[in-house]
Design an enzyme around this catalytic site. Structure first.
Site, PDB file in Angstrom:
ATOM      1  N   GLY A  12       0.796  -1.098   0.001  1.00  0.00           N
ATOM      2  CA  GLY A  12       0.069   0.026   0.303  1.00  0.00           C
ATOM      3  C   GLY A  12       0.757   1.347   0.228  1.00  0.00           C
ATOM      4  O   GLY A  12       1.871   1.202   0.173  1.00  0.00           O
ATOM      5  N   ASP A  13       0.180   2.288  -0.235  1.00  0.00           N
ATOM      6  CA  ASP A  13       0.966   3.652  -0.149  1.00  0.00           C
ATOM      7  C   ASP A  13       2.027   4.034  -1.405  1.00  0.00           C
ATOM      8  O   ASP A  13       2.923   4.648  -0.872  1.00  0.00           O
ATOM      9  CB  ASP A  13       1.602   3.889   1.140  1.00  0.00           C
ATOM     10  CG  ASP A  13       0.616   3.746   2.510  1.00  0.00           C
ATOM     11  OD1 ASP A  13      -0.408   4.151   2.299  1.00  0.00           O
ATOM     12  OD2 ASP A  13       1.007   2.943   3.210  1.00  0.00           O
ATOM     13  N   LYS A  16      -1.027   5.464  -5.482  1.00  0.00           N
ATOM     14  CA  LYS A  16      -2.004   5.027  -6.569  1.00  0.00           C
ATOM     15  C   LYS A  16      -2.863   6.275  -6.606  1.00  0.00           C
ATOM     16  O   LYS A  16      -3.497   6.002  -7.739  1.00  0.00           O
ATOM     17  CB  LYS A  16      -2.944   3.968  -5.774  1.00  0.00           C
ATOM     18  CG  LYS A  16      -2.299   2.351  -5.693  1.00  0.00           C
ATOM     19  CD  LYS A  16      -3.182   1.499  -5.116  1.00  0.00           C
ATOM     20  CE  LYS A  16      -3.525   1.682  -3.664  1.00  0.00           C
ATOM     21  NZ  LYS A  16      -2.328   1.218  -2.983  1.00  0.00           N
ATOM     22  N   GLY A  40      -6.314   5.581   1.784  1.00  0.00           N
ATOM     23  CA  GLY A  40      -6.265   7.028   1.834  1.00  0.00           C
ATOM     24  C   GLY A  40      -5.520   7.355   0.544  1.00  0.00           C
ATOM     25  O   GLY A  40      -4.327   6.967   0.292  1.00  0.00           O
ATOM     26  N   HIS A  41      -6.134   8.126  -0.376  1.00  0.00           N
ATOM     27  CA  HIS A  41      -5.527   8.489  -1.809  1.00  0.00           C
ATOM     28  C   HIS A  41      -5.301  10.243  -1.719  1.00  0.00           C
ATOM     29  O   HIS A  41      -6.105  10.829  -1.682  1.00  0.00           O
ATOM     30  CB  HIS A  41      -6.551   7.792  -2.928  1.00  0.00           C
ATOM     31  CG  HIS A  41      -6.422   6.552  -3.040  1.00  0.00           C
ATOM     32  ND1 HIS A  41      -7.165   5.652  -3.658  1.00  0.00           N
ATOM     33  CD2 HIS A  41      -5.646   5.448  -2.397  1.00  0.00           C
ATOM     34  CE1 HIS A  41      -6.929   4.360  -3.432  1.00  0.00           C
ATOM     35  NE2 HIS A  41      -5.814   4.026  -2.670  1.00  0.00           N
ATOM     36  N   ARG A 142     -23.034 -13.312   7.276  1.00  0.00           N
ATOM     37  CA  ARG A 142     -24.538 -13.235   6.676  1.00  0.00           C
ATOM     38  C   ARG A 142     -25.439 -12.545   7.589  1.00  0.00           C
ATOM     39  O   ARG A 142     -26.792 -12.518   7.749  1.00  0.00           O
ATOM     40  CB  ARG A 142     -25.317 -14.489   6.230  1.00  0.00           C
ATOM     41  CG  ARG A 142     -24.576 -14.988   4.913  1.00  0.00           C
ATOM     42  CD  ARG A 142     -24.928 -16.270   4.658  1.00  0.00           C
ATOM     43  NE  ARG A 142     -24.220 -17.290   5.598  1.00  0.00           N
ATOM     44  CZ  ARG A 142     -23.933 -18.616   5.428  1.00  0.00           C
ATOM     45  NH1 ARG A 142     -24.378 -19.098   4.783  1.00  0.00           N
ATOM     46  NH2 ARG A 142     -23.665 -19.249   6.450  1.00  0.00           N
ATOM     47  N   GLN A 222      -5.402  -0.698  -0.751  1.00  0.00           N
ATOM     48  CA  GLN A 222      -4.558  -1.398  -0.309  1.00  0.00           C
ATOM     49  C   GLN A 222      -3.808  -2.085  -1.327  1.00  0.00           C
ATOM     50  O   GLN A 222      -3.463  -1.454  -2.369  1.00  0.00           O
ATOM     51  CB  GLN A 222      -5.156  -2.416   0.746  1.00  0.00           C
ATOM     52  CG  GLN A 222      -5.552  -1.927   1.900  1.00  0.00           C
ATOM     53  CD  GLN A 222      -7.233  -1.291   1.692  1.00  0.00           C
ATOM     54  OE1 GLN A 222      -7.975  -1.989   1.361  1.00  0.00           O
ATOM     55  NE2 GLN A 222      -7.456  -0.228   2.212  1.00  0.00           N
ATOM     56  N   VAL A 298      -4.080   7.990   6.337  1.00  0.00           N
ATOM     57  CA  VAL A 298      -5.450   7.852   7.126  1.00  0.00           C
ATOM     58  C   VAL A 298      -5.164   8.012   8.790  1.00  0.00           C
ATOM     59  O   VAL A 298      -5.873   8.734   9.413  1.00  0.00           O
ATOM     60  CB  VAL A 298      -6.051   6.471   6.818  1.00  0.00           C
ATOM     61  CG1 VAL A 298      -7.231   6.062   7.907  1.00  0.00           C
ATOM     62  CG2 VAL A 298      -6.622   6.324   5.373  1.00  0.00           C
ATOM     63  N   ASP A 331      12.246   9.646  -7.622  1.00  0.00           N
ATOM     64  CA  ASP A 331      12.959  10.937  -7.088  1.00  0.00           C
ATOM     65  C   ASP A 331      13.528  10.725  -5.923  1.00  0.00           C
ATOM     66  O   ASP A 331      14.459  11.484  -5.277  1.00  0.00           O
ATOM     67  CB  ASP A 331      12.110  12.445  -7.468  1.00  0.00           C
ATOM     68  CG  ASP A 331      10.744  12.155  -6.572  1.00  0.00           C
ATOM     69  OD1 ASP A 331      10.036  11.265  -6.931  1.00  0.00           O
ATOM     70  OD2 ASP A 331      10.519  13.190  -5.697  1.00  0.00           O
ATOM     71  N   SER A 411       6.510   7.868 -12.288  1.00  0.00           N
ATOM     72  CA  SER A 411       6.021   9.114 -11.648  1.00  0.00           C
ATOM     73  C   SER A 411       7.250   9.776 -11.072  1.00  0.00           C
ATOM     74  O   SER A 411       7.949   9.182 -10.386  1.00  0.00           O
ATOM     75  CB  SER A 411       4.768   8.751 -10.859  1.00  0.00           C
ATOM     76  OG  SER A 411       4.743   9.823  -9.644  1.00  0.00           O
TER      77      SER A 411
HETATM   78  P1  IMP Z   1      -7.285  -2.735   8.189  1.00  0.00           P
HETATM   79  O1  IMP Z   1      -7.391  -2.563   6.912  1.00  0.00           O
HETATM   80  O2  IMP Z   1      -7.762  -1.471   8.933  1.00  0.00           O
HETATM   81  O3  IMP Z   1      -7.928  -3.946   8.893  1.00  0.00           O
HETATM   82  O4  IMP Z   1      -5.921  -2.789   8.592  1.00  0.00           O
HETATM   83  C1  IMP Z   1      -4.950  -3.991   8.380  1.00  0.00           C
HETATM   84  C2  IMP Z   1      -3.705  -3.906   7.792  1.00  0.00           C
HETATM   85  O5  IMP Z   1      -3.771  -3.320   6.495  1.00  0.00           O
HETATM   86  C3  IMP Z   1      -2.672  -2.847   8.646  1.00  0.00           C
HETATM   87  O6  IMP Z   1      -1.640  -3.279   8.481  1.00  0.00           O
HETATM   88  C4  IMP Z   1      -2.980  -1.326   8.023  1.00  0.00           C
HETATM   89  O7  IMP Z   1      -1.769  -0.707   8.096  1.00  0.00           O
HETATM   90  C5  IMP Z   1      -2.956  -2.000   6.515  1.00  0.00           C
HETATM   91  N1  IMP Z   1      -3.795  -0.999   5.793  1.00  0.00           N
HETATM   92  C6  IMP Z   1      -4.826  -0.856   5.632  1.00  0.00           C
HETATM   93  N2  IMP Z   1      -5.132   0.066   4.661  1.00  0.00           N
HETATM   94  C7  IMP Z   1      -4.204   0.326   3.902  1.00  0.00           C
HETATM   95  C8  IMP Z   1      -3.684   1.474   3.179  1.00  0.00           C
HETATM   96  O8  IMP Z   1      -4.569   1.998   2.459  1.00  0.00           O
HETATM   97  N3  IMP Z   1      -2.340   1.717   2.876  1.00  0.00           N
HETATM   98  C9  IMP Z   1      -1.426   1.101   3.662  1.00  0.00           C
HETATM   99  N4  IMP Z   1      -1.699   0.060   4.557  1.00  0.00           N
HETATM  100  C10 IMP Z   1      -3.280  -0.168   4.858  1.00  0.00           C
END
Ligand code: IMP
Length: 429
Positions: A12-13, A16, A40-41, A142, A222, A298, A331, A411
């Site tokens: 993630g991060d 995107k 978080g985008h 469910r 993610q 986030v 960069d 990028s």
């Molecule tokens: P959850 O999605 O809040 O249940 O978190 C589970 C794991 O996914 C944790 O390690 C979070 O830090 C990671 N995670 C969830 N969403 C993101 C994201 O958008 N970017 C990076 N890591 C994420």
């Protein structure tokens, strides 16, 4: 067919938001298909920065944007986000945004359970505490409430009763007060009229788009290493983040998702707990974090940083179904005398060229590095290959070779226009 699916190919991060914004300019419709407001985008347009969580990035360009059935939706958070981006000049109306009727709702009780569990656990996952895991559990169990239920408030008391029969047992176990059913019903009745104008059908929207030969961009959140099946379990999120989920999470067949673009950062970061073979807990890791502004969108948490791990990305290219990558934040590597790239692991004296599935083994992996020469010139804001120093090009070419996928986009700054297009993902050349 001219659709594109974007997924994260690390933890993630990867950047995107910027790439999706750039691509959504070329799309007619943007669809989120999994995750929730754990995502978080960040999108930078001129001097305006938008931080999106649940809203598909298409809203920034005024494109029709669908929150698909695979997303879990905190309706209060969605309304806050609509108000927040509204204050920044983006008016989100039902003409722009559609919320899938069969998307599951995240309720305050899910956030609370997420927090109770994390606080009580000796081995934490490091979740975002947004209630994502507990709401997906209720979906599979469910007993979840879905967006469509807000259109039929008379049916809510029975559905709430069924849901609370499960949750109150858990809450008692944690020594926590039971959920007040009447208060939850009142809160849902209060927001129902604000949410229902957005409710529609994801699969029908997409079918109409297909018939009208529209270009659709499927926006993943993610990343593959956080995938519930293919990630570093149990340190993962609770949804499938691979490209296949774009189909199931929006209501199209697997052939409709088009070219799959994996977003890859030029080094590696991770937020939350879990194994990270190339993590640098030294001055170099600090330098990557500072130069890359590696703080969570986030939660604001500091991200862990390390060298590029080609073994992991090779694996996510395979499991994720990646056709080409967008390489971001090149960069950030400017000015390093040398750069390391992980090309294999050592586990208890044995060589491995893949990530083993066992979490204890993952934690014991020792990275095997290849060293590449760095570059002293700036690559920031480069908009063509000709503006890149030869060693930066060598780094990119080596990455392509090691991961088995070509670079489609490069990028070189957070700005929308600082992008080098090698091949257009929508047309494949
Ligand atoms: P959850 O999605 O809040 O249940 O978190 C589970 C794991 O996914 C944790 O390690 C979070 O830090 C990671 N995670 C969830 N969403 C993101 C994201 O958008 N970017 C990076 N890591 C994420």
């Amino acid at each position: 067919m001219a659709n594109v699916t974007v997924i994260g190919a690390q933890w993630g991060d990867e950047g995107k938001g910027k790439i999706i914004d750039w691509l959504s300019n070329r799309a007619d419709m943007v669809v989120r298909f999994q995750g929730g407001n754990n995502a978080g985008h960040t999108i930078v347009v001129g001097n305006q920065t938008y931080k999106l969580s649940l809203l598909p990035s298409g809203v920034v360009q005024g494109k029709r944007s669908i929150i698909g059935n695979g997303v879990v939706v905190d309706p209060w958070s969605l309304l806050d986000e609509i108000a927040r981006v509204g204050a920044a000049g983006l008016k989100i109306t039902p003409d722009i945004l559609v919320l899938a009727e069969n998307a599951v709702l995240v309720l305050p009780l899910h956030r609370e359970l997420d927090t109770m569990r994390e606080d009580a656990a000796s081995q934490k996952i490091g979740t975002t505490k947004r209630g994502i895991g507990p709401s997906y559990e209720d979906k599979v169990g469910r007993r979840a409430l879905r967006a469509i239920d807000l259109k039929d408030v008379a049916s809510l008391p029975a559905k709430i009763e069924r849901l609370l029969a499960h949750h109150n047992v858990l809450r008692r176990g944690f020594g926590h007060a039971e959920v007040d059913a009447a208060a939850l019903l009142a809160a849902l009745k209060d927001i129902a009229p604000k949410i229902t104008p957005f409710i529609g059908s994801s699969w029908r929207e997409l079918d109409a788009a297909k018939r009208a030969s529209k270009r659709v961009l499927f926006e993943g959140a993610q990343a593959v290493l956080l995938d519930i099946d293919h990630g570093t379990y149990p340190f993962v999120t609770s949804s499938n983040t691979v490209a296949g989920q774009a189909a199931a999470g929006s209501g199209v067949g697997p052939r409709e998702i088009g070219t799959v673009l994996g977003i890859v950062k030029s080094y590696t970061t991770r937020v939350g707990e879990g194994p990270f073979p190339t993590e640098l807990k030294d001055a170099t890791g600090e330098k990557l974090g500072e130069r890359g502004h590696e703080f969570g969108t986030v939660t604001g948490r500091k991200r862990r940083c390390g060298w590029f791990d080609a073994v992991l990305v090779r694996q996510t290219v395979i499991c994720g179904g990646v056709d080409g990558i967008a390489l971001t934040k090149l960069d950030v590597l400017d000015g390093f005398a040398e750069l390391k790239v992980c090309i294999g692991y050592e586990l208890d004296g044995k060589k491995l060229d893949y990530l083993p599935a066992d979490a204890n083994e993952q934690a014991r992996l020792k990275p095997v590095y290849e060293t590449l020469e760095g570059w002293s010139e700036s690559t920031q804001s480069a908009r063509s290959w000709a503006q890149l120093p030869p060693n930066a090009i060598k780094y990119v070419r080596r990455v392509e070779e090691l991961i088995g996928a070509p670079v489609s986009l490069l990028s070189t700054s957070p700005d929308r226009d600082d992008t080098i297009m090698v091949r257009d993902p929508f047309i494949g050349r």
